[in-house]
Write a protein that holds these residues in place. Sequence first.
Motif, PDB file in Angstrom:
ATOM      1  N   GLU A  73      -1.059   9.469   8.571  1.00  0.00           N
ATOM      2  CA  GLU A  73      -0.938  10.031   9.921  1.00  0.00           C
ATOM      3  C   GLU A  73      -2.331  10.269  10.501  1.00  0.00           C
ATOM      4  OE1 GLU A  73       2.032  13.111   9.684  1.00  0.00           O
ATOM      5  OE2 GLU A  73       1.430  13.783  11.680  1.00  0.00           O
ATOM      6  N   TYR A  75      -4.924  10.768  14.016  1.00  0.00           N
ATOM      7  CA  TYR A  75      -4.978  11.127  15.431  1.00  0.00           C
ATOM      8  C   TYR A  75      -6.397  11.018  15.968  1.00  0.00           C
ATOM      9  CZ  TYR A  75      -0.440  13.181  14.505  1.00  0.00           C
ATOM     10  OH  TYR A  75       0.872  13.362  14.140  1.00  0.00           O
ATOM     11  N   SER A  76      -6.451  10.691  17.265  1.00  0.00           N
ATOM     12  CA  SER A  76      -7.693  10.843  18.013  1.00  0.00           C
ATOM     13  C   SER A  76      -7.515  12.146  18.784  1.00  0.00           C
ATOM     14  CB  SER A  76      -7.823   9.665  18.975  1.00  0.00           C
ATOM     15  OG  SER A  76      -8.752   9.996  19.961  1.00  0.00           O
ATOM     16  N   CYS A  77      -8.451  13.073  18.694  1.00  0.00           N
ATOM     17  CA  CYS A  77      -8.242  14.329  19.438  1.00  0.00           C
ATOM     18  C   CYS A  77      -9.524  15.092  19.695  1.00  0.00           C
ATOM     19  CB  CYS A  77      -7.207  15.210  18.744  1.00  0.00           C
ATOM     20  SG  CYS A  77      -7.506  15.530  17.037  1.00  0.00           S
ATOM     21  N   VAL A 286      -8.147   6.438  24.381  1.00  0.00           N
ATOM     22  CA  VAL A 286      -7.942   7.693  23.635  1.00  0.00           C
ATOM     23  C   VAL A 286      -9.285   8.370  23.337  1.00  0.00           C
ATOM     24  CG1 VAL A 286      -5.727   7.076  22.600  1.00  0.00           C
ATOM     25  CG2 VAL A 286      -7.828   6.417  21.423  1.00  0.00           C
ATOM     26  N   THR A 296      -7.077  12.996   9.998  1.00  0.00           N
ATOM     27  CA  THR A 296      -5.946  12.519   9.205  1.00  0.00           C
ATOM     28  C   THR A 296      -5.244  13.735   8.602  1.00  0.00           C
ATOM     29  OG1 THR A 296      -6.949  12.222   7.021  1.00  0.00           O
ATOM     30  CG2 THR A 296      -7.268  10.434   8.558  1.00  0.00           C
ATOM     31  N   LYS A 303      -0.131  19.558   8.002  1.00  0.00           N
ATOM     32  CA  LYS A 303       0.689  19.236   9.178  1.00  0.00           C
ATOM     33  C   LYS A 303       1.092  20.520   9.920  1.00  0.00           C
ATOM     34  CE  LYS A 303       3.495  16.523  11.591  1.00  0.00           C
ATOM     35  NZ  LYS A 303       2.911  15.653  12.581  1.00  0.00           N
ATOM     36  N   SER A 310      -2.148  22.472  17.983  1.00  0.00           N
ATOM     37  CA  SER A 310      -2.163  21.273  18.837  1.00  0.00           C
ATOM     38  C   SER A 310      -2.012  21.566  20.333  1.00  0.00           C
ATOM     39  CB  SER A 310      -1.175  20.213  18.351  1.00  0.00           C
ATOM     40  OG  SER A 310       0.075  20.783  18.237  1.00  0.00           O
ATOM     41  N   VAL A 315      -4.285  15.352  22.080  1.00  0.00           N
ATOM     42  CA  VAL A 315      -3.984  14.629  20.835  1.00  0.00           C
ATOM     43  C   VAL A 315      -3.321  13.286  21.127  1.00  0.00           C
ATOM     44  CG1 VAL A 315      -2.786  14.744  18.604  1.00  0.00           C
ATOM     45  CG2 VAL A 315      -3.470  16.844  19.724  1.00  0.00           C
ATOM     46  N   LYS A 316      -3.834  12.222  20.533  1.00  0.00           N
ATOM     47  CA  LYS A 316      -3.191  10.907  20.662  1.00  0.00           C
ATOM     48  C   LYS A 316      -3.056  10.309  19.258  1.00  0.00           C
ATOM     49  CE  LYS A 316      -4.982  11.269  24.940  1.00  0.00           C
ATOM     50  NZ  LYS A 316      -4.319  11.837  26.028  1.00  0.00           N
ATOM     51  N   LYS A 317      -1.863   9.868  18.948  1.00  0.00           N
ATOM     52  CA  LYS A 317      -1.640   9.237  17.635  1.00  0.00           C
ATOM     53  C   LYS A 317      -2.229   7.819  17.664  1.00  0.00           C
ATOM     54  CE  LYS A 317       1.711   9.574  14.098  1.00  0.00           C
ATOM     55  NZ  LYS A 317       2.420   8.703  13.345  1.00  0.00           N
ATOM     56  N   TRP A 320      -3.782   3.649  11.730  1.00  0.00           N
ATOM     57  CA  TRP A 320      -4.840   3.937  10.758  1.00  0.00           C
ATOM     58  C   TRP A 320      -5.885   2.825  10.672  1.00  0.00           C
ATOM     59  CZ3 TRP A 320      -5.368   0.513   6.752  1.00  0.00           C
ATOM     60  CH2 TRP A 320      -4.253  -0.265   6.429  1.00  0.00           C
TER      61      TRP A 320
END
Length: 382
Positions: A73, A75-77, A286, A296, A303, A310, A315-317, A320
């Motif tokens: 999992e 993310y770009s954030c 993103v 990650t 999580k 969040s 946050v953008k998923k 990988w």
Amino acid sequence: MNNSAIEVIGYDKCTGCYGCLNSCPVESAIEFKKTDEGFYKPFLTEKCVQCGVCKKGCPVLKKVNNNLKEDLEVYSCWSKDEEIVKNSSSGGIFSELAKEYLDNDGIVFGAKWQEGEIVHCAITELEELKDLQKSKYLQSKIETSYLEVKKYLSAGKKVLFVGTPCQIAALNTILNHRNLITVDLICHGIPSYSAYEKYIRENFNYNIKDITVDFRNKDIGWENYNLTFKNKDKIIIKNNHRKDIWFRGFLTDTYLNKPCYNCKFRTLPRFADITLGDFWGVPVEVKNPAGTSVVTINSKKGKELFNKISSNLEVKKVEWEIALKGNPCLYNYKMNDSRREGFYKDFQKLSFKKLHKKHFPFPVTKISFIRRVLGYLKRKVM
Ligand SMILES: Cc1cc2nc3c(=O)[nH]c(=O)nc-3n(C[C@H](O)[C@H](O)[C@H](O)COP(=O)(O)OP(=O)(O)OC[C@H]3O[C@@H](n4cnc5c(N)ncnc54)[C@H](O)[C@@H]3O)c2cc1C
């Protein structure tokens, strides 16, 4: 008899994570000292009784699982708070995680400057957060931090601990507690204190203990950052990270700690609950040009914490593969060790500037080539 962790693994494999010191049952049996190469490593004293308990705290002796799960999992954030982004290396995710703990009576462990070196410490107040913000590209001395974590947990506190992958592997080797959450950094490796100190001594006329460096000054941007050298908080000099000769040595992997070249903990799954890094090569859709983090999520605990903060983040998923492309240090990456031996051979003989010219010079660009030719012709004419 070779019954201690350091005797079994040897200095070339020792990361200097302080796992042995924090698991040793005998007071003052292990001391950490700076080696000639410039890394803090363990030395046994006459008090060592060869009980071998330190081996239990050494993550290098542990078997490491290493298999990339394709459902990782990622993310770009970045933080929605612009001040936090400005005062952080990438997108300020560490500060948002820390705030969640500090606002709820929790404890946060991270790295800060102290007398010209980097040390790990605990903070309990929001006002102290600025000391831990931003990456310090030197080895952080853990000392007895893992034991302190244990004490806080026993007192019923919740603890957030941030460190390099080897430090988190060491902490996890010693402790596993429901109230402990760990965060590791995508890590390029740690550069030598000896190289740093030689550079400072030969270039700045100040007491090294009074010098601090903001390695990630964002005045001209996140990707094109500056290094700001300060004496007692007064700026001495600001160098672009591409032009500073000490940083050139770091980025070319010239004087990293030996085990960093083929780091055993640069693996997936990670040891930490959450992993943070700079999202180098982030796709524009993103990206925050002021600073973008790659995150990650590695565990259920991670999580849950990430979900809690969040609402304070953009946050953008992401896939990988995209994260891995710009961040090879996330997984199984081997650094280039071709310059290291030559550098240390010449270390005592040459000045830092000469070491730079010989072992890690700036690449020759068209402009620098033309300048050199013009300089040469000018000297010939005169
Ligand atoms: C030695 C080192 C090498 C790194 N290499 C890479 C890399 O190759 N690629 C990449 O994407 N990211 C790398 N990072 C991570 C990156 O620079 C940021 O730290 C990360 O993106 C978190 O940024 P942030 O904006 O969330 O928070 P920040 O405010 O920047 O948080 C930094 C966090 O790191 C901790 N920290 C700072 N210095 C040290 C240290 N010396 N040892 C242990 N902990 C420390 C602080 O306590 C704080 O918790 C590296 C960091 C370090 C310290």
